[in-house]
Enzyme design. Structure first.
Site, PDB file in Angstrom:
ATOM      1  N   LYS A  25       0.830  -1.207   0.000  1.00 36.78           N
ATOM      2  CA  LYS A  25       0.000   0.000   0.000  1.00 36.78           C
ATOM      3  C   LYS A  25       0.867   1.262   0.000  1.00 36.78           C
ATOM      4  O   LYS A  25       0.600   2.202  -0.742  1.00 36.78           O
ATOM      5  CB  LYS A  25      -0.927  -0.024   1.220  1.00 36.78           C
ATOM      6  CG  LYS A  25      -1.930   1.112   1.264  1.00 36.78           C
ATOM      7  CD  LYS A  25      -3.207   0.690   1.953  1.00 36.78           C
ATOM      8  CE  LYS A  25      -3.046   0.532   3.451  1.00 36.78           C
ATOM      9  NZ  LYS A  25      -2.913   1.806   4.163  1.00 36.78           N
ATOM     10  N   SER A  26       1.900   1.280   0.831  1.00 35.52           N
ATOM     11  CA  SER A  26       2.759   2.469   0.909  1.00 35.52           C
ATOM     12  C   SER A  26       3.399   2.772  -0.443  1.00 35.52           C
ATOM     13  O   SER A  26       3.419   3.913  -0.899  1.00 35.52           O
ATOM     14  CB  SER A  26       3.874   2.243   1.937  1.00 35.52           C
ATOM     15  OG  SER A  26       3.327   2.147   3.219  1.00 35.52           O
ATOM     16  N   ARG A  30       2.756   6.003  -3.233  1.00 35.08           N
ATOM     17  CA  ARG A  30       3.915   6.823  -3.621  1.00 35.08           C
ATOM     18  C   ARG A  30       4.204   6.724  -5.113  1.00 35.08           C
ATOM     19  O   ARG A  30       4.624   7.704  -5.738  1.00 35.08           O
ATOM     20  CB  ARG A  30       5.139   6.384  -2.805  1.00 35.08           C
ATOM     21  CG  ARG A  30       5.066   6.850  -1.345  1.00 35.08           C
ATOM     22  CD  ARG A  30       5.967   5.993  -0.487  1.00 35.08           C
ATOM     23  NE  ARG A  30       6.125   6.461   0.880  1.00 35.08           N
ATOM     24  CZ  ARG A  30       5.276   6.235   1.886  1.00 35.08           C
ATOM     25  NH1 ARG A  30       4.150   5.568   1.660  1.00 35.08           N
ATOM     26  NH2 ARG A  30       5.519   6.684   3.099  1.00 35.08           N
ATOM     27  N   ARG A 126      -8.845  12.170  12.384  1.00 35.61           N
ATOM     28  CA  ARG A 126      -7.394  11.987  12.543  1.00 35.61           C
ATOM     29  C   ARG A 126      -6.642  13.317  12.463  1.00 35.61           C
ATOM     30  O   ARG A 126      -7.065  14.242  11.777  1.00 35.61           O
ATOM     31  CB  ARG A 126      -6.895  10.986  11.496  1.00 35.61           C
ATOM     32  CG  ARG A 126      -7.571   9.631  11.694  1.00 35.61           C
ATOM     33  CD  ARG A 126      -7.114   8.602  10.721  1.00 35.61           C
ATOM     34  NE  ARG A 126      -5.707   8.267  10.922  1.00 35.61           N
ATOM     35  CZ  ARG A 126      -5.031   7.461  10.113  1.00 35.61           C
ATOM     36  NH1 ARG A 126      -5.630   6.919   9.063  1.00 35.61           N
ATOM     37  NH2 ARG A 126      -3.770   7.191  10.356  1.00 35.61           N
ATOM     38  N   SER A 172       7.042   9.252  12.165  1.00 34.77           N
ATOM     39  CA  SER A 172       5.962   9.076  11.189  1.00 34.77           C
ATOM     40  C   SER A 172       6.506   9.169   9.774  1.00 34.77           C
ATOM     41  O   SER A 172       7.029  10.214   9.361  1.00 34.77           O
ATOM     42  CB  SER A 172       4.878  10.142  11.407  1.00 34.77           C
ATOM     43  OG  SER A 172       4.042  10.219  10.265  1.00 34.77           O
ATOM     44  N   ASP A 325       1.758  -0.958  11.913  1.00 37.35           N
ATOM     45  CA  ASP A 325       0.419  -1.425  11.530  1.00 37.35           C
ATOM     46  C   ASP A 325       0.148  -2.875  11.964  1.00 37.35           C
ATOM     47  O   ASP A 325      -0.911  -3.426  11.667  1.00 37.35           O
ATOM     48  CB  ASP A 325       0.230  -1.306  10.011  1.00 37.35           C
ATOM     49  CG  ASP A 325       0.187   0.144   9.574  1.00 37.35           C
ATOM     50  OD1 ASP A 325      -0.217   1.006  10.383  1.00 37.35           O
ATOM     51  OD2 ASP A 325       0.578   0.427   8.424  1.00 37.35           O
ATOM     52  N   LYS A 352      -4.605   6.142  14.582  1.00 32.54           N
ATOM     53  CA  LYS A 352      -4.693   5.429  13.293  1.00 32.54           C
ATOM     54  C   LYS A 352      -6.157   5.423  12.819  1.00 32.54           C
ATOM     55  O   LYS A 352      -6.949   6.231  13.267  1.00 32.54           O
ATOM     56  CB  LYS A 352      -4.124   4.023  13.448  1.00 32.54           C
ATOM     57  CG  LYS A 352      -2.631   4.017  13.761  1.00 32.54           C
ATOM     58  CD  LYS A 352      -1.834   4.611  12.610  1.00 32.54           C
ATOM     59  CE  LYS A 352      -0.352   4.663  12.892  1.00 32.54           C
ATOM     60  NZ  LYS A 352       0.383   5.387  11.862  1.00 32.54           N
ATOM     61  N   ARG A 356      -6.346   2.334  17.906  1.00 35.56           N
ATOM     62  CA  ARG A 356      -6.017   0.904  17.810  1.00 35.56           C
ATOM     63  C   ARG A 356      -5.553   0.313  19.130  1.00 35.56           C
ATOM     64  O   ARG A 356      -5.605  -0.901  19.301  1.00 35.56           O
ATOM     65  CB  ARG A 356      -4.957   0.665  16.734  1.00 35.56           C
ATOM     66  CG  ARG A 356      -5.545   0.746  15.348  1.00 35.56           C
ATOM     67  CD  ARG A 356      -4.524   0.400  14.277  1.00 35.56           C
ATOM     68  NE  ARG A 356      -5.197   0.346  12.982  1.00 35.56           N
ATOM     69  CZ  ARG A 356      -4.567   0.355  11.820  1.00 35.56           C
ATOM     70  NH1 ARG A 356      -3.244   0.417  11.789  1.00 35.56           N
ATOM     71  NH2 ARG A 356      -5.250   0.294  10.696  1.00 35.56           N
ATOM     72  N   ARG A 399      -7.806  -3.179   9.562  1.00 37.35           N
ATOM     73  CA  ARG A 399      -6.885  -4.117  10.222  1.00 37.35           C
ATOM     74  C   ARG A 399      -7.507  -4.752  11.473  1.00 37.35           C
ATOM     75  O   ARG A 399      -7.117  -5.845  11.863  1.00 37.35           O
ATOM     76  CB  ARG A 399      -5.553  -3.445  10.531  1.00 37.35           C
ATOM     77  CG  ARG A 399      -4.814  -3.027   9.260  1.00 37.35           C
ATOM     78  CD  ARG A 399      -3.361  -2.765   9.461  1.00 37.35           C
ATOM     79  NE  ARG A 399      -2.854  -1.877   8.422  1.00 37.35           N
ATOM     80  CZ  ARG A 399      -2.459  -2.256   7.201  1.00 37.35           C
ATOM     81  NH1 ARG A 399      -2.497  -3.529   6.857  1.00 37.35           N
ATOM     82  NH2 ARG A 399      -2.026  -1.373   6.324  1.00 37.35           N
TER      83      ARG A 399
HETATM   84  C1  S3P Z   1       2.458   4.742   6.253  1.00 36.27           C
HETATM   85  C2  S3P Z   1       3.003   5.102   7.442  1.00 36.27           C
HETATM   86  C3  S3P Z   1       2.462   4.700   8.751  1.00 36.27           C
HETATM   87  C4  S3P Z   1       1.406   3.598   8.644  1.00 36.27           C
HETATM   88  C5  S3P Z   1       0.498   3.780   7.480  1.00 36.27           C
HETATM   89  C6  S3P Z   1       1.281   3.871   6.167  1.00 36.27           C
HETATM   90  C7  S3P Z   1       3.095   5.208   5.029  1.00 36.27           C
HETATM   91  O1  S3P Z   1       1.923   5.848   9.338  1.00 36.27           O
HETATM   92  O2  S3P Z   1       0.652   3.508   9.825  1.00 36.27           O
HETATM   93  O3  S3P Z   1      -0.412   2.693   7.376  1.00 36.27           O
HETATM   94  O4  S3P Z   1       2.815   4.674   3.934  1.00 36.27           O
HETATM   95  O5  S3P Z   1       3.903   6.141   5.103  1.00 36.27           O
HETATM   96  P1  S3P Z   1       2.876   6.847  10.196  1.00 36.27           P
HETATM   97  O6  S3P Z   1       4.213   6.774   9.593  1.00 36.27           O
HETATM   98  O7  S3P Z   1       2.313   8.189  10.094  1.00 36.27           O
HETATM   99  O8  S3P Z   1       2.888   6.265  11.574  1.00 36.27           O
END
Ligand code: S3P
Length: 442
Positions: A25-26, A30, A126, A172, A325, A352, A356, A399
């Protein structure tokens, strides 16, 4: 999101077989955003086609990029170049996705346009102010923000962004990435000094698209990242590996359901993402890496997971960013372990998709597990089995839904989940995959 989709899951026979979880997903978010900031054509394969990422693709279109789906997981983007976003005609709706929203806020902050950001009821709860703080230092202006620093908010990007040196107040990756994406449009060097390193996909992909990004150690656990601004990003194909955070669910299921043996194909093993795997191994989990290789610039391996007798461990706070996560499903594994697992330093879990920390404790407790919250620590006293029989409230959090379903596969009595619809945000096909491995979900 439409009607709630409740689901019940009962104790299952051994899970067996081979499966590939969807793309990370990340990296998917991006790849779309950086593809949109590149001049020319970027082809992405293995993109996660979950709702969160689809919302980011829509935002890229609304900001002027051409984004087309050319096949299953295959996407093609014609970008507008760094600083080239056009003002969107309507608010950008990110649904449930904090990552999509925060990253695009960063990218828009460096462009001379105004955009409104919004999301669903979970995302509207959030925190956004922590993103606006550094971006305002860079010259962006929050035209309007909902009370408490929440969505919906309207941001006017900087005409002449200023590069900054920034120390994030919390670990983060989203915050780091938002500043780096804004820094693309600024002259000179944008620096992020992390006290605790977080996932590094933004840095890797920026380099992949031709930007100059360096990372040096910063203290015992941190990194100092420097981006040279105003690069010309050049198109490069992106291959998205399987998401380790999604793989965590069938992995823990195989560990707790007796007799199970499962292979998860092509899972990303980037060390900034594998804190859970390390922790599970410390608990006695049998997880073997087969055919370790590099794909699309990331380490990947096929993970061979066998049912294992687990024991409680202490999880140190500095590991949290590398498994942020995964604490929900670790809470499930810890409940099936013998002995106490103390997970330390989980403050960020409170902001989150849901709180959580509270939701994990509630999910376990309602099914008979022995759980405590002490400050920012989650403590699970494992008894080697879980009674089950409870109904889990998912609080619009994918999740929680998946963790509860995994728990039910090995609990004494069935587990009910009030709403599994949000699983589609990150793991379309989860229920079918678990059924394919032998899970009894109805
Ligand atoms: C993510 C960073 C995390 C994670 C999120 C995806 C990302 O958040 O919890 O599901 O893709 O950069 P934080 O880095 O803000 O904790």
């Amino acid at each position: 999101m439409n009607q709630p989709v409740p689901l019940a899951v009962r104790r299952s026979g051994p899970l067996r077989g081979r499966a590939r979880v969807p793309g990370d997903k990340s990296i998917s978010h991006r790849a779309l955003i950086l593809g949109a900031l590149t001049v020319g054509e970027t082809r992405i394969s293995g993109l996660l086609e979950g709702e969160d990422v689809i919302n980011t693709s829509r935002a890229m279109r609304a900001l002027g990029a051409t984004v087309e789906r050319t096949g299953q997981g295959e996407w093609c983007i014609h970008g507008v170049g760094v600083s080239g976003f056009a003002g969107p005609a309507t608010p950008l709706d990110f649904g449930n996705s904090g990552t999509g929203c925060r990253l695009v806020i960063g990218a828009v902050a460096g462009c001379p346009i105004t955009a409104t950001f919004d999301g669903d009821a979970s995302l509207r709860m959030r925190p956004m102010q922590r993103f606006l703080d550094p971006l305002q230092r860079m010259g962006a202006r929050a035209v309007s923000v909902t009370e408490g620093g929440r969505l919906p908010l309207t941001l006017k990007g900087a005409r002449d962004p200023i590069p900054i040196a920034y120390r994030p107040p919390v670990a983060s990756a989203q915050l780091k990435s938002a500043v780096l994406l804004a820094g693309l449009s600024a002259p000179g060097e944008t620096i992020v000094e992390e006290a605790e390193a977080t996932r590094d996909h933004t840095e890797r992909l920026l380099r992949h698209f031709g930007a100059e990004v360096t990372a040096a150690p910063n203290g015992p656990h941190g990194r100092r990242i420097t981006l040279k601004g105003q690069p010309e990003l050049v198109p490069a194909p992106v291959v998205v590996p399987a998401d380790p955070s999604s793989a965590a669910f069938p992995m823990v299921a195989a560990l707790i359901v007796p007799g199970s043996e499962v292979i998860l194909d092509g899972v990303m093993t980037n060390v900034t993402r594998t804190g859970l795997y390390k922790t599970l191994r410390e608990m006695g989990a049998d997880i073997e890496e087969l055919d370790a290789r590099v794909e699309g610039g990331e380490d990947v391996a096929d993970l061979h997971v066998r049912h294992s007798a687990l024991r409680g461990v202490e999880v140190p706070p500095e590991r949290a960013p590398f498994m942020i996560d995964e604490y929900l499903v670790l809470g499930v594994a810890a409940s099936f372990a013998e002995g106490t697992t103390r997970m330390r330093g989980l403050k960020e879990l409170r902001v989150k998709e849901s709180d959580r920390l509270a939701a994990t404790a509630a999910m376990l407790r309602v099914n008979g597990a022995d759980v405590e919250i002490e400050g920012d620590d989650l403590i699970v006293h494992g008894k080697g089995h879980v009674a089950g029989g409870g109904t889990v409230a998912t609080h619009m959090d994918h999740r929680i839904a998946m963790s509860a379903l995994v728990m039910g596969l090995a609990s004494d009595k069935p587990v009910q989940v009030d709403d599994t619809a949000f699983i589609a945000t990150s793991f379309p096909g989860f229920v079918e995959m678990m059924r394919g491995l032998g899970g009894e979900l109805s």
